[in-house]
Structures are given as C-alpha cells and as structure tokens.
Design an enzyme around this catalytic site. Structure first.
Site, PDB file in Angstrom:
ATOM      1  CG  PHE A 266      -0.813   0.680   2.771  1.00 19.23           C
ATOM      2  CD1 PHE A 266       0.451   0.618   2.931  1.00 19.23           C
ATOM      3  CD2 PHE A 266      -1.322   1.751   2.561  1.00 19.23           C
ATOM      4  CE1 PHE A 266       1.463   0.578   4.715  1.00 19.23           C
ATOM      5  CE2 PHE A 266      -1.099   2.690   3.623  1.00 19.23           C
ATOM      6  CZ  PHE A 266       0.541   2.304   4.866  1.00 19.23           C
ATOM      7  CE  LYS A 267       4.848   1.463   4.386  1.00 19.52           C
ATOM      8  NZ  LYS A 267       4.275   0.074   4.848  1.00 19.52           N
ATOM      9  CG  ASP A 268       2.887   0.670  -4.823  1.00 21.67           C
ATOM     10  OD1 ASP A 268       4.679   1.515  -4.531  1.00 21.67           O
ATOM     11  OD2 ASP A 268       2.905  -0.074  -4.933  1.00 21.67           O
TER      12      ASP A 268
END
Ligand SMILES: *Cc1c(COP(=O)(O)O)cnc(C)c1O
Length: 499
Positions: free
Chosen positions: A113-115
């Site tokens: 999810f860091k993207d």
C-alpha cells in the site's frame, strides 16, 4: 490552509503545504498538522462518485494543498494513478460477503500500500521545490525494513530535481524485497545494504540528518536532505483519498445508502494509514469505528485499552514485518488533535525520556469515541488467511490477515456493528512464504520459491504481479554492502563530493 507543528503551543510558526512537504519534520521535532480540517458534504461526495480515482484524489488533495494549482494536481494524479502503474484498479473495494468488504491497496508497482502515497508524493515534492524557488537538488535519504524503500525508489526514480539513496539491512529484508531494490532502474537512484539491522540503518540515516557539517557540505554542493518517511505530510494526505473513494464505490454499487456509517479495520504499524482514516472521518465521511489492528507488537492495543503508551517491551519479529514497530510516530498527530500541543509536547518528552506516557482521562475519552484496538498473533493471522481462503476462495497476505482477525473479534464483541471495510495492504503473494505455510503447513526457503509454488498450484487462481514475476531475471544493479559507520561516506561518493 496553513500547517503547524504538533508541539507548537502558541501556533506561532505557520507553514504552507509546499514548505511542509519539502521540510518533512518541523524544526521543533514535531510533526506538521493542518490548523483546520476541511469539511466535505453530500454534494462533494456525490460529485466524486462520478469521477475516476485520479480525479477523486486530486479533488481531495486540493482541499489540503491549497497553495497548489489544481490543474497541476490533476495532471500529476493522472500520471501517478495510471492504469500502467496500477494493475486491476487503483483502490478497488471487493465484497467478500454480506457486510464485509476489502479495500485492496496493493495494485501498484511494488505490491504494497505504500505505493498509494509514494507514487504521487515525489510529484508533490517536485512541485514544492519549484513553488519555493528551490535551486538545490533534494536528496531523499531512506532507511527501510523492506516495503518503504522499494516504493520510494519506484516513486522518485527519474523525477526532476531529486535524487534518492536507500539503505537496507543486509539480513533484515526478504529475498523478494532485496531483489526488488537491487534491480531498481532509474538514473537518480542508489541502493546500498549495510551490515547491521534496521535500527543501525535508521540510526545512520538520523545521524546524517542531524550532522550540521554534512548539511553545510551538501548545501555548498547544491544539495539538501529530505525524507520519504510517513512522518512527512506529503505521504499522509494522499492516503485520505482512498477512504473517501471507497465510500463512493460502495455508494455506486448500492452497498450502502448515503449517510450510512461503515466501520474500518486497518493493519497498523506507524499509525499513518489509520490516521488518514481518522482525518477522513473528521472531514465528515460517515465512518463509525476505527479498528486499530496490531500484530504481537501490541503497544497500540494496550494504549487504546489503558491510556498508557509503553514501548518498554520485547520487540518481536512476526509474519507481518511491516507492522513490527514499537514507536508509532503518527500517533503524535492524533495526540495533537485530541490533547492539544502542550500535552503532546509533554507526552513526547516523557516518551523519549522514559519510553512511556499516560494520557489524561479526557484525552482517553476523546480517543475512545473513534478508536478501538485489537491484536492478532501470527497464529491468529494465519487462521484468518486459511479461513478466508477455504470459505470464500479469497487470499489475504499476513498483514491483511491481522486486520481481518481483529475485525472478526470486533464484530463478535459488537453485534450492532456497521458494514466493515477491511484495509488490505499487501498483495497476497508478496509475503508468499508465510501464506504458503498457512495453506499447506510446509515451510519453504524463500518468498520467491513460495510465490512460484503458489502460482503453479492449480488451486490458487491469482497471477503473480508483473513487478514480482521476473524478479530473478532482472539485472542486479546494486551489490554493495557497507559498515553502518561508512554510510555518510557512501552518500558523499554517490554525489561525487570530496570531503
Ligand atoms: C507499512 C505497512 C503497514 C503499516 O502501515 P502504517 O501506516 O505504518 O500503520 C501495514 N501493512 C503493510 C503491508 C505495510 O507495508
């Protein structure tokens, strides 16, 4: 809209969003927060319902980044959240069964999810540099335990006016994560392993940040340091967008009626993702309870139950490594909103002196209105993975397994709960070794091997994401491992600066 430090009692120093994104951390050591929370209403949400994800994101960003040009935000969001980068939708909501939904945040280039933030944040920084008349090049320094490093590299590669250097612990990341970083493309990137653990990498980076001689040397050579960590506001604000977007998707597919509340379960480490959900709620999105889901490093579960935050405990390595954390930095932002800057300053100094603090009963009561904490052991998470796969054919990664277990606990203890949105933070094949173990009882050597096994197993119907599929065939560009004490020298030689 102006920003202020969480520790600025008199709110004396106000900053623009461009300054805040460029600086990362406030000069007094606090984190930046907005001085007010913008409000959204039904007509705003209904308008978003008609928009593609990138336009929803741009409209939400523009409520906070009021000094940014909207058209520029829109075109940056369009590039960041393109179909080419996000395979299978940007942040799709998947219905598992009546009343239970997953928000899939792992369709981006690094499968975690860091993207969601790190695809757009470099563009926000690049614009901030232009807006503030910055002529120096920003050097993003990152210490990573795996996911952040790769996501930051993908986000910052080939962005104008910025270079990025990532340090990771040689033995502290998975083989997939190591290969992801070692094969990174881009002309402005550098990656280096260190002999040590994550703390050594983190301490080395912090030492460089606080080294005045180093900043003068960098400045003289046309550079300044900046951070891609989740303490930077530029990483938090894009995360608000997917909660509002999820609500729109649920409205569009008639899963909810406008105004109906949803409960949200978030697998939590640094408290960034769940804090974005809290802001969405404070903006007016109909969210009921925020379920703070931790693994065995359950410092937040205890804090939410007792009001005492105590990091003096054993650090545990779990099957959800991106949540193995004992100091959840973004909690400071929640304290600033609930207890105010004076008490926040006091709690934070107690935390750094004694490793613990206790909030007063009023603050505790305010936090209780929105949050509830649960934790899941590796075994609990594994049970949730198995249960979901056997029951519904839907595969979870280990972090999402934690959030799912905690959501189940919450539902059984609160029969009157709302529809539940479980935040899914990594592709089920990213931490494949653990998932394979859950499903088969067999422990394989590496994630890479497990990914291949899962992929060829006929009973799994999930393609390996393109970014992971050919990892072992890509050219290895970065092979260097150094001692932690040589990190500063490595930065200087990367920038061709002689001491
Ligand atoms: C970073 C991460 C988390 C934790 O998110 P925070 O914002 O730090 O609370 C959870 N799951 C995965 C897969 C992550 O990479």
């Amino acid at each position: 809209m102006k920003y202020v430090s969480t520790r600025d009692v008199e709110k004396k120093s106000l900053y623009s969003s461009a300054e805040v994104i460029k600086m990362g951390l406030a000069p007094d050591g606090g984190l930046f927060i907005p001085t007010e929370i913008p409000q959204i209403d039904e007509s705003f949400i209904r308008t978003l319902c008609q928009c593609p994800y990138y336009e929803r994101a741009a409209k939400i960003l523009s409520l906070y980044l009021t000094d940014y040009d909207y058209e520029k935000l829109l075109s940056d969001c369009k590039e960041a959240y393109s179909d080419a980068s996000f395979d299978g939708g940007v942040a799709p909501v998947v219905k598992l069964l009546e009343n239970v939904y997953f928000l899939e945040l792992w369709h981006g280039p690094t499968a975690a999810f860091k993207d969601m933030a790190l695809q757009i944040m470099p563009r926000l920084l690049s614009t901030a540099l232009k807006m503030t008349g910055e002529t120096r090049t920003a050097l993003i320094l990152v210490a990573t335990s795996g996911d952040t490093g790769k996501a930051a590299l993908e986000g910052y590669k080939d962005i104008d006016g910025i270079k990025i250097m990532v340090f990771y612990p040689n033995d502290g990341v998975s083989k997939v994560q190591k290969l992801q970083m070692a094969t990174q493309t881009g002309e402005n990137v550098n990656v280096c392993a260190i002999y040590g653990n994550f703390d050594d990498a983190q301490n080395g980076v912090k030492a460089i940040f606080s080294d005045t001689a180093m900043s003068e040397l960098l400045d003289a050579n046309g550079y300044f340091l900046s951070s891609a960590n989740s303490i930077n506001w530029g990483r938090l604000v894009p995360q608000i967008a997917y909660y509002i977007s999820a609500y729109c998707d649920m409205l569009n597919s008639d899963q909810i009626e406008y105004g109906e509340k949803i409960d949200v379960s978030v697998p939590t480490g640094n408290f960034g993702n769940i804090f974005a959900a809290y802001l969405a709620k404070r903006m007016g999105l109909p969210i009921g309870r925020l379920i703070c889901a931790s693994n065995s490093n359950n410092v937040l579960t205890d804090f939410l139950a007792t009001g005492t935050y105590d990091k003096n405990r054993e650090f545990k390595l779990t099957s959800s490594p991106s949540m193995d954390i004992l100091i959840s930095s973004n909690l400071e932002r929640l304290l600033a909103f609930t207890a105010g800057p004076e008490k926040t300053q006091k709690y934070m100094s107690e935390l750094s002196k004694n490793g613990k603090y206790t909030v007063d009963p009023e603050t505790k009561a305010k936090i209780d209105q929105d949050f509830i904490g649960y934790y899941a052991t590796d075994l609990n998470s594994s049970f949730a993975i198995e249960d979901n796969f056997d029951g519904y054919g839907y595969l979870l990664d280990t972090h999402t397994g934690v959030a799912t277990w905690c959501a189940m606990r919450y539902c059984s203890e609160h029969p009157q709960h709302e529809k539940i949105l479980i935040v899914s933070t990594a592709h089920p094949l990213k931490f494949a070794k653990e998932v394979y173990l859950c499903l088969t009882g067999t422990r394989l050597e590496s994630d890479l091997e497990a990914m291949k096994m899962l992929n060829t197993a006929l009973w799994i119907n999930i393609p390996t994401p393109a970014s992971l599929a050919d990892l072992d065939k890509r050219e290895i560009r970065f092979k260097k491992s150094i001692e932690p004490k040589d990190m500063k020298q490595e930065v200087l030689s990367y920038l061709h600066i002689d001491q």
